[in-house]
Scaffold this motif. Structure first.
Motif, PDB file in Angstrom:
ATOM      1  N   UNK A   4       8.123  34.187 158.728  1.00 13.01           N
ATOM      2  CA  UNK A   4       8.779  35.306 158.052  1.00 13.01           C
ATOM      3  C   UNK A   4       8.581  35.208 156.540  1.00 13.01           C
ATOM      4  N   UNK A   5       8.706  33.987 156.012  1.00 11.31           N
ATOM      5  CA  UNK A   5       8.481  33.787 154.579  1.00 11.31           C
ATOM      6  C   UNK A   5       7.024  34.097 154.213  1.00 11.31           C
ATOM      7  N   UNK A   6       6.080  33.632 155.044  1.00  9.08           N
ATOM      8  CA  UNK A   6       4.667  33.896 154.755  1.00  9.08           C
ATOM      9  C   UNK A   6       4.337  35.378 154.858  1.00  9.08           C
ATOM     10  N   UNK A   7       5.110  36.101 155.674  1.00  7.66           N
ATOM     11  CA  UNK A   7       4.902  37.554 155.790  1.00  7.66           C
ATOM     12  C   UNK A   7       5.357  38.277 154.526  1.00  7.66           C
ATOM     13  N   UNK A   8       6.437  37.786 153.907  1.00  9.00           N
ATOM     14  CA  UNK A   8       7.009  38.460 152.748  1.00  9.00           C
ATOM     15  C   UNK A   8       6.434  37.970 151.428  1.00  9.00           C
ATOM     16  N   UNK A   9       6.061  36.690 151.360  1.00  9.51           N
ATOM     17  CA  UNK A   9       5.699  36.078 150.082  1.00  9.51           C
ATOM     18  C   UNK A   9       4.350  35.386 150.185  1.00  9.51           C
ATOM     19  N   UNK A  10       3.633  35.241 149.046  1.00  5.83           N
ATOM     20  CA  UNK A  10       2.412  34.430 149.065  1.00  5.83           C
ATOM     21  C   UNK A  10       2.756  32.976 149.329  1.00  5.83           C
ATOM     22  N   UNK A  11       1.803  32.242 149.911  1.00  3.08           N
ATOM     23  CA  UNK A  11       2.055  30.842 150.252  1.00  3.08           C
ATOM     24  C   UNK A  11       2.384  30.046 148.984  1.00  3.08           C
ATOM     25  N   UNK A  12       3.432  29.267 149.012  1.00  2.00           N
ATOM     26  CA  UNK A  12       3.893  28.540 147.842  1.00  2.00           C
ATOM     27  C   UNK A  12       3.070  27.300 147.557  1.00  2.00           C
ATOM     28  N   UNK A  13       3.007  26.929 146.251  1.00  2.00           N
ATOM     29  CA  UNK A  13       2.189  25.775 145.861  1.00  2.00           C
ATOM     30  C   UNK A  13       2.799  25.007 144.708  1.00  2.00           C
ATOM     31  N   UNK A  14       4.129  25.041 144.558  1.00  2.00           N
ATOM     32  CA  UNK A  14       4.781  24.238 143.519  1.00  2.00           C
ATOM     33  C   UNK A  14       6.118  23.730 144.045  1.00  2.00           C
ATOM     34  N   UNK A 151       2.188  32.324 143.356  1.00  2.00           N
ATOM     35  CA  UNK A 151       2.238  31.165 144.261  1.00  2.00           C
ATOM     36  C   UNK A 151       3.168  30.067 143.754  1.00  2.00           C
ATOM     37  N   UNK A 152       3.446  30.050 142.454  1.00  2.00           N
ATOM     38  CA  UNK A 152       4.354  29.039 141.897  1.00  2.00           C
ATOM     39  C   UNK A 152       5.774  29.577 141.736  1.00  2.00           C
ATOM     40  N   UNK A 153       5.965  30.890 142.011  1.00  2.00           N
ATOM     41  CA  UNK A 153       7.262  31.563 141.846  1.00  2.00           C
ATOM     42  C   UNK A 153       7.729  31.490 140.392  1.00  2.00           C
ATOM     43  N   UNK A 154       6.810  31.730 139.464  1.00  2.00           N
ATOM     44  CA  UNK A 154       7.130  31.618 138.042  1.00  2.00           C
ATOM     45  C   UNK A 154       6.746  32.900 137.309  1.00  2.00           C
ATOM     46  N   UNK A 155       7.572  33.304 136.380  1.00  2.00           N
ATOM     47  CA  UNK A 155       7.247  34.401 135.469  1.00  2.00           C
ATOM     48  C   UNK A 155       8.083  34.232 134.210  1.00  2.00           C
TER      49      UNK A 155
END
Length: 313
Positions: A4-14, A151-155
């Motif tokens: 479900x997370x991969x469906x909504x968000x890009x794969x995380x890498x941090x 992918x890092x959930x940063x802005x």
């Protein structure tokens, strides 16, 4: 729930992904639950208290203390849980570890410039070692930009005259896209950068020799790559179209008239000077807006630009 997370968000890498995604999924599922729960309550009320005949009189309904406590205390508990969950994640994302490697990031129309601790500077390509905390100190030269890595959930915004900070620890080697998330002019959509997450050995090689593209690519192809990735394309066209800078089409071997009234032969020395000291000769009819690329391009990249312009006859 990973699917479900991969469906909504890009794969995380941090390392910040777990906390951020957990709160996001909690709020999303909570919203879905209350959407259907409230819908069910509405349907129940319609059926339970509908008017059954023309003579039926609507009953006088007064308050219910138990119900009022339920619909007040449950939302209060949920909101406080979200607040403290979010506050913990905010503090974790804001305070960088002491051992972080510091890199200065400057946003300007329409490129990202990175300066490493040893003074190395690059445009639009950032190399970092995997599993190493990295602290980015952001600023801008012209207007507000926003440094965004999905992918890092940063802005975080890059603001002229101010410094802002963010940090991350990349957990997976690979290449990740950086976007500008603040509209900053006609070249906004082209203001892209890449983050290369290297193994320690790859990172040492990068610091010493540059990346693999710079080392092995034919000069003419390298020149086109510089034009595409280092911000040249935003001002210099290849088809003769007038931009904020002169087009590169057909200029090799010809003369350009400078703002000082003198004529200059376009050869290797002229191009090198235009890259490293662009204010030395400003072409007539154009504004002196080009920044210097001194320290931003390796010698092989400058040779690549020269070969690329030679070929644009």
């Amino acid at each position: 729930m990973n699917w479900f997370r991969d469906f909504l968000l890009p794969r995380g890498a941090s390392t910040l992904v777990g906390e951020t995604d957990g709160l996001f999924l909690f709020i999303t599922l909570l919203t879905v639950f209350f959407f259907f729960f409230n819908g069910a309550l509405i349907l129940y009320a319609v059926k339970r208290w509908r008017r059954r005949s023309e003579k039926e009189v609507t009953p006088h309904i007064t308050h219910d203390t138990r119900l009022e406590l339920v619909w007040s205390l449950i939302p209060l508990v949920v909101v406080m849980l979200i607040f403290f969950w979010g506050f913990r994640g905010y503090v974790k994302a804001w305070v960088a570890p002491n051992e972080s490697m510091e890199i200065i990031v400057t946003g300007k129309k329409w490129v990202w410039e990175f300066e490493y601790p040893d003074g190395t500077r690059t445009l639009n390509d950032l190399h970092v070692p995997v599993n190493q905390p990295v602290k980015l100190v952001l600023t801008a030269e012209d207007v507000i930009h926003s440094f965004y890595i999905p992918e890092f959930r940063l802005k975080r915004d890059a603001i002229p005259g101010r410094y802002t900070e963010l940090w991350f620890t990349a957990t997976k080697p690979g290449i990740y896209q950086v976007f500008c998330a603040e509209y900053c002019g006609k070249g906004h959509s082209d203001m892209l950068a890449r983050i290369f997450v290297d193994t320690p050995e790859q990172y040492e090689t990068f610091l010493r020799e540059g990346d693999e593209q710079v080392r092995k690519m034919p000069l003419k192809e390298l020149g086109r790559l510089v034009w595409e990735n280092k911000g040249c394309a935003t001002c210099h066209s290849l088809d003769g179209t007038r931009g904020q800078g002169p087009s590169w089409k057909g200029i090799w071997g010809h003369k350009q008239r400078g703002a000082d009234g003198k004529e200059y032969q376009v050869d290797a020395d002229y191009i090198r000077q235009s890259i490293l000291a662009p204010q030395a000769v400003v072409v007539e009819g154009y504004q002196p807006i080009m920044p210097t690329y001194q320290g931003l391009l390796r010698e092989r990249e400058i040779l690549g630009v020269i070969e690329f312009i030679k070929d644009l006859q």
